[in-house]
Enzyme design. Structure first.
Site, short mmCIF file in Angstrom:
data_model
loop_
_atom_site.label_atom_id
_atom_site.label_comp_id
_atom_site.label_asym_id
_atom_site.label_seq_id
_atom_site.Cartn_x
_atom_site.Cartn_y
_atom_site.Cartn_z
N LYS A 160 9.74 111.97 35.22
CA LYS A 160 9.48 111.01 36.30
C LYS A 160 9.87 111.58 37.66
CE LYS A 160 12.07 107.71 34.61
NZ LYS A 160 12.58 108.45 33.44
N ARG B 89 14.69 98.95 34.95
CA ARG B 89 14.87 99.45 33.60
C ARG B 89 14.83 98.34 32.55
NH1 ARG B 89 19.28 104.35 33.50
NH2 ARG B 89 18.17 105.77 34.91
N ARG C 158 18.59 120.91 30.20
CA ARG C 158 18.60 120.60 31.63
C ARG C 158 19.96 120.93 32.24
NH1 ARG C 158 16.33 114.90 33.87
NH2 ARG C 158 18.24 114.02 32.92
N ARG D 221 24.92 117.89 32.59
CA ARG D 221 25.48 116.58 32.86
C ARG D 221 25.95 115.94 31.57
NH1 ARG D 221 20.77 113.84 35.94
NH2 ARG D 221 21.02 112.50 34.14
N ARG E 63 20.80 107.42 24.82
CA ARG E 63 19.96 107.04 25.96
C ARG E 63 18.54 106.67 25.51
NH1 ARG E 63 19.95 111.67 30.19
NH2 ARG E 63 19.06 110.12 31.58
#
Length: 210
Positions: free
Chosen positions: A13, A88, A123, A156, A167
């Site tokens: 996104k 969300r 990531r 992260r 998640r």
């Protein structure tokens, strides 16, 4: 044009928000980035959000909406904006409507969970400027060092494998119902995420004009 980008964590996104931003000249607003900035600065909202973000849970609506209201009120949003990471939940979408903000189009970037897990585990994010990288798809020139500012690049907490699974579970339970919410309003278009980012970008820009 006021847009919302939907999609699971790691669907791309943020990347597509950048593409639309450059094409349309409207700002991309990532609530994730706004929240992380608040956490980093130790603001009251940031401290409240921190415990939720570290466990991969959703930050309470009132915290997010308060931060978002301030951001949308800024001058650069007068001609439109792109929301990445908000709403969300269906209650958040309803709250957005109550704020009197008209959403013109909702683009969903769809990527299967298995690919999401691969993407997120690789990531990396710069501790200094917040730039994103990936060990496979967008590595830094020097391992562990940001190309832009030279600060340390780290994984992260919410990109660690166990948290990623949490998640995704939260996304399917809480966020996926937004597809039906915006589909019922005739605003939803789904773009299938491609192997090449440029192909996804092309499909996304085509969806905007449809």
């Amino acid at each position: 044009m006021n847009l919302i980008l939907l999609g699971a964590p790691g669907a791309g996104k943020g990347t597509q928000a950048e593409v639309i931003c450059n094409a349309k000249g409207i700002p991309a607003i990532s609530t994730g980035n706004i929240l992380r900035e608040a956490v980093k600065n130790g603001t009251p909202c940031g401290l409240e959000a921190k415990s939720y973000m570290e466990s991969g849970a959703l930050v309470p609506d009132e915290v997010v909406i308060g931060i978002l209201k301030d951001r949308i009120a800024q001058d650069d949003c007068k001609n439109g904006f792109i929301l990445d990471g908000f709403p969300r939940t269906v209650p958040q979408a309803e709250a957005l409507d109550k704020m009197g903000i008209t959403i013109d189009k909702v683009i969903e970037i769809y990527v299967p969970d298995k690919k999401i897990a691969q993407r997120l585990s690789g990531r990396r994010v710069c501790e200094g400027c917040g730039n994103s990288y990936h060990v496979d798809f967008k590595p830094t020139k020097v391992e562990g060092v940001c190309d832009a500012c030279g600060a340390k690049v780290v994984i992260r907490k919410d990109d660690e494998p166990a948290t990623v699974l949490d998640r995704l579970k939260v996304y399917h339970e809480k966020t996926a119902p937004l597809r039906d919410f915006y589909s019922a309003q005739g605003k939803l278009t789904t773009v299938i995420g491609q192997e090449e980012v440029s192909d996804t970008s092309r499909l996304t820009l085509e969806a905007l004009e449809a």
